[in-house]
Enzyme design. Structure first.
Site, mmCIF file in Angstrom:
data_model
loop_
_atom_site.group_PDB
_atom_site.id
_atom_site.type_symbol
_atom_site.label_atom_id
_atom_site.label_comp_id
_atom_site.label_asym_id
_atom_site.label_seq_id
_atom_site.Cartn_x
_atom_site.Cartn_y
_atom_site.Cartn_z
ATOM 1 N N SER A 33 60.333 28.222 34.883
ATOM 2 C CA SER A 33 61.615 28.709 35.378
ATOM 3 C C SER A 33 61.603 30.215 35.399
ATOM 4 O O SER A 33 61.254 30.854 34.408
ATOM 5 C CB SER A 33 62.741 28.232 34.472
ATOM 6 O OG SER A 33 63.142 26.974 34.871
ATOM 7 N N HIS A 92 69.825 30.120 34.744
ATOM 8 C CA HIS A 92 69.829 29.212 33.596
ATOM 9 C C HIS A 92 68.969 29.732 32.449
ATOM 10 O O HIS A 92 69.087 29.259 31.325
ATOM 11 C CB HIS A 92 69.505 27.768 33.997
ATOM 12 C CG HIS A 92 68.059 27.434 34.228
ATOM 13 N ND1 HIS A 92 67.489 27.367 35.484
ATOM 14 C CD2 HIS A 92 67.068 27.134 33.369
ATOM 15 C CE1 HIS A 92 66.226 27.032 35.383
ATOM 16 N NE2 HIS A 92 65.934 26.887 34.107
ATOM 17 N N ASP A 104 69.989 30.448 41.603
ATOM 18 C CA ASP A 104 69.646 30.438 40.178
ATOM 19 C C ASP A 104 68.883 31.705 39.754
ATOM 20 O O ASP A 104 67.691 31.655 39.468
ATOM 21 C CB ASP A 104 68.818 29.178 39.883
ATOM 22 C CG ASP A 104 68.808 28.817 38.408
ATOM 23 O OD1 ASP A 104 69.169 29.668 37.580
ATOM 24 O OD2 ASP A 104 68.419 27.672 38.087
HETATM 25 N N1 ARG Z 1 66.052 21.290 35.882
HETATM 26 C C1 ARG Z 1 65.928 22.691 35.588
HETATM 27 C C2 ARG Z 1 65.138 22.866 34.288
HETATM 28 O O1 ARG Z 1 64.565 21.954 33.806
HETATM 29 C C3 ARG Z 1 67.247 23.374 35.524
HETATM 30 C C4 ARG Z 1 68.097 23.045 34.340
HETATM 31 C C5 ARG Z 1 69.383 23.800 34.247
HETATM 32 N N2 ARG Z 1 70.369 23.327 35.201
HETATM 33 C C6 ARG Z 1 71.197 22.274 35.019
HETATM 34 N N3 ARG Z 1 71.989 21.912 35.980
HETATM 35 N N4 ARG Z 1 71.212 21.564 33.910
HETATM 36 O O2 ARG Z 1 65.269 23.740 33.469
HETATM 37 N N1 GLU Z 2 64.005 24.135 35.180
HETATM 38 C C1 GLU Z 2 62.735 24.113 34.519
HETATM 39 C C2 GLU Z 2 62.555 25.234 33.500
HETATM 40 O O1 GLU Z 2 63.488 25.647 32.869
HETATM 41 C C3 GLU Z 2 61.679 24.126 35.539
HETATM 42 C C4 GLU Z 2 61.639 22.803 36.122
HETATM 43 C C5 GLU Z 2 60.368 22.108 35.784
HETATM 44 O O2 GLU Z 2 60.291 21.428 34.754
HETATM 45 O O3 GLU Z 2 59.465 22.300 36.597
HETATM 46 O O4 GLU Z 2 61.462 25.668 33.213
#
Ligand code: ARG
Ligand code: GLU
Length: 689
Positions: free
Chosen positions: A624, A84, A221
């Site tokens: 991330s 991502h 990921d």
């Molecule tokens: N929750 C993770 C973050 O905050 C992954 C986001 C990307 N993935 C998704 N399914 N939207 O970045």
């Molecule tokens: N998916 C999040 C990012 O892009 C990390 C998740 C979180 O907030 O810990 O940094």
């Protein structure tokens, strides 16, 4: 014996954060934490983690782009981050003929790696406490404005000196603890970063938004890049003559895996946290801001979902937009719930009670009250601002008018943006969202906070629906050809368009009626926090404080651990390929895995292939792609998410439930071998076992 034990517990209790495993620590000061880390199982020294004299693990970690982390996994510049995080790059290289998002991408030799103009990675050269130098010249009795200008001048001197050598160096002075401390960060920024590999989205984004922020998780990921440098190993613009960068340090990979209870730490760049704010601010976040933003986003998500489920083309157009709306929406739900469950407002109030008593007669007296007054003044304005951002500013047609207006003199840039806009635009969604969010704006914003212009317009139209119908019928911006035909000469036409008129009227309202109060109170609040932060440190001299996250390198350490999301339920911390097969369903987009993966599984032998794991490392957005490292300093995982039940850790950390989610490094290796058939990459990696 008993007494000795007591003395020991007291000694370790000293300099502990409030909750076990809480904290995002400064690498340069890791010597203050290393004893605790070693107590918890770490076998490294402080110098192994951060050193300016020798290569250390910090030299293998980068800020990837401007919001993610990445790490070096070979001495030839090979870097891994999340899928991502590389998503934009993968998408930009994709076309109908080569859909790398859908099918994945694997360079089979160096000259097939794909350049990414604009993408940078930043290595931290060093970080120094420069508080004394920055405040040198600040005199008692100076006004805040005078203090600010001294800080600015000194910071400019420091960054100038630090980057004198050139060669891709940049530097920044960052305030920590609300300006009680200043650190100079010196980075070396590389500009030739090429895409090496990515799994298909059905692996890299497996589970999609259904599983986002959730456990059990089975997302692969990751994506792979390579950093290139000039012949002298220095940063350079893209050139065919560039060669793979030789880092000072790269990670060894451990194939031993992790087990519940293992020590792990995350080395990366968390973006922003607010651990030291008052009960008033926490109440605003948990009881006002999060719930209202969630409700507004639910309206938008419902509209998107309706049209996306009716039409495959619309689903593709809106999948990325939908993901970004849903991401924070889900996070805020966990945050608000976590704040309530932990009773944080009451806990903070009780703390503030004790603080106020202690502060009597000191320079900290009255601070909590002062912050309370400032919030009381700011919050109604801030709420209106957040409402504006989650309503008016989400209407795509208005976004287009603003972009076109600002780019009108640059036809090429304007047209590129217009093309990109219409490629992923479906007007019925925008119209329905317009009605939903403007209705909410009218119903929920206090009368005194609504722009006069809005009230007049709505009264004239009689209803939001009529307004919407008229606006979309009359605006030229719904017609791609007309928008492409606009030139510099057409500024009048743009500015007389009803969509621009609406965009601009709200912008004026924000700039004139909200922003002045918000800026003034925010400045005063930040200033009061400088004292309140220092006050909290003086009040609890035995407590270890870590500065709020600011997208600079931090160390968070803890253990691999499951959690109990609800009564009677315990989540084990490791997921496997078996779970992917259990979720697999060709009819559900988020769970439709590639046939090759089904075949590999069916051939047998991969049942227990690990995929993801949970740990108690205190992370946030920006972490991330961060390396998850074992007790010996070897790479065991790549951080990519948290569990939604624990997202209040940006404000308050609960060791029982706050968990970060990582990709097991062995699943990366599995994908390189079986999905990418790119095992040649193993030749440059170093394995610990
Ligand atoms: N929750 C993770 C973050 O905050 C992954 C986001 C990307 N993935 C998704 N399914 N939207 O970045
Ligand atoms: N998916 C999040 C990012 O892009 C990390 C998740 C979180 O907030 O810990 O940094």
């Amino acid at each position: 014996m008993k007494r000795k034990l007591l003395a020991l517990t007291l000694a370790t209790a000293l300099f502990q954060p409030l909750h076990a495993d809480e904290g995002m620590w400064l690498p340069a000061l890791i010597s203050q934490r290393i004893a605790d880390m070693q107590d918890k199982g770490c076998r490294l020294s402080a110098e192994d983690i951060y050193s300016v004299n020798q290569a250390s693990l910090k030299d293998a970690v980068v800020l990837f782009g401007s919001g993610c982390t990445g790490e070096l996994i070979s001495d030839e510049g090979l870097l891994v981050t999340n899928h991502h995080c590389g998503y934009g790059q993968i998408q930009r290289h994709s076309s109908v003929e080569h859909d790398y998002l859908k099918d994945g991408f694997w360079a089979m030799r160096r000259n097939e790696e794909l350049p990414n103009p604009g993408l940078t990675v930043s290595f931290l050269e060093r970080m120094d406490d420069v508080t004394a130098a920055v405040l040198n010249g600040v005199l008692p009795g100076m006004s805040e404005a005078q203090r600010d200008s001294v800080v600015k001048v000194r910071s400019a001197e420091l960054t100038h000196q630090a980057t004198a050598e050139g060669k891709g160096l940049t530097a920044r002075v960052e305030p920590l603890f609300y300006g009680n401390q200043y650190f100079l960060y010196v980075y070396r920024v590389f500009r030739d970063v090429r895409l090496v590999g990515a799994p298909p989205s059905s692996i890299g984004k497996f589970g999609g938004d259904t599983d986002n922020w959730m456990w059990p998780r089975h997302t692969g990921d990751f994506s792979l890049f390579r950093i290139y440098a000039d012949k002298d190993n220095n940063p350079a613009d893209y050139s065919e003559d560039n060669v793979p960068y030789r880092p000072k340090r790269s990670f060894r990979i451990s194939r031993k895996g992790v087990q519940e209870g293992d020590f792990t730490f995350v080395y990366g760049c968390p973006g922003s946290t607010r651990e030291y704010v008052t009960s008033d601010e926490v109440r605003y976040i948990g009881e006002v801001s999060d719930p209202q933003k969630i409700a507004l986003r639910t309206l938008r998500l419902n509209v998107q979902k309706k049209y996306m489920s009716q039409d495959q083309a619309v689903r593709i157009q809106y999948s990325s937009k939908n993901a970004s709306v849903a991401n924070a929406w889900k996070k805020w739900q966990g945050e608000a719930r976590g704040i309530a469950k932990m009773n944080t407002v009451a806990e903070k109030q009780a703390y503030e009670q004790r603080f106020r008593q202690w502060a009597r007669g000191t320079r900290y007296e009255g601070l909590v009250e002062k912050l309370g007054d400032l919030y009381a003044r700011r919050n109604p304005y801030y709420l209106a601002y957040e409402y504006y951002m989650e309503t008016v500013r989400t209407i795509e047609l208005l976004q287009l008018t603003a972009a076109v207006q600002s780019k009108l003199s640059d036809k090429k840039a304007k047209d590129a943006q217009v093309e990109a806009f219409f490629k992923d635009y479906y007007q019925p969604i925008d119209e329905e969202i317009f009605a939903a969010v403007m209705e909410a704006f009218d119903q929920h914003l206090p009368e005194s906070f609504k722009p006069a212009w809005f009230k007049e317009k709505l009264a004239a139209y009689g209803s939001v629906a009529t307004w919407r119908d008229d606006l979309f019928a009359r605006s030229l911006f719904t017609d791609k050809e007309k928008v492409l035909n606009l030139t510099e000469e057409d500024l009048d036409r743009v500015e007389n368009d009803p969509a621009w008129e609406m965009y601009n009227a709200f912008l004026q309202w924000y700039a004139e009626e909200l922003r002045p109060v918000i800026s003034e109170t925010t400045r005063a609040i930040t200033l009061a926090y400088r004292d309140y932060m220092q006050g909290q440190m003086d009040f609890e001299p035995g407590k270890a404080f870590y500065p709020d996250a600011n997208l600079t390198l931090r160390v968070a350490y803890g253990h691999v651990r499951g959690y109990a999301p609800a009564d009677g339920v315990y989540y084990r911390p490791v997921s496997t390929l078996k779970g992917i097969i259990e979720k697999d369903n060709p009819d559900i987009f988020d769970y439709n895995i590639p046939q090759t993966l089904r075949d590999i599984y069916a051939a047998g032998g991969h049942d227990s292939q690990p995929v993801c794991f949970l740990a108690t490392n205190h992370t946030s957005g920006g972490n991330s792609g961060s390396p998850v490292i074992n007790a010996d300093g070897d790479l065991v995982g790549i951080n990519f998410d948290r569990v939604w039940e624990g997202t209040m850790s940006d404000i308050v950390y609960d060791p029982e439930i706050c968990r970060n989610i990582s990709l097991d490094i062995r699943y990366l290796l599995f994908n390189i071998e079986h999905i990418g058939h790119a095992s040649y990459l193993f030749d440059e990696m170093k394995f610990a076992d």
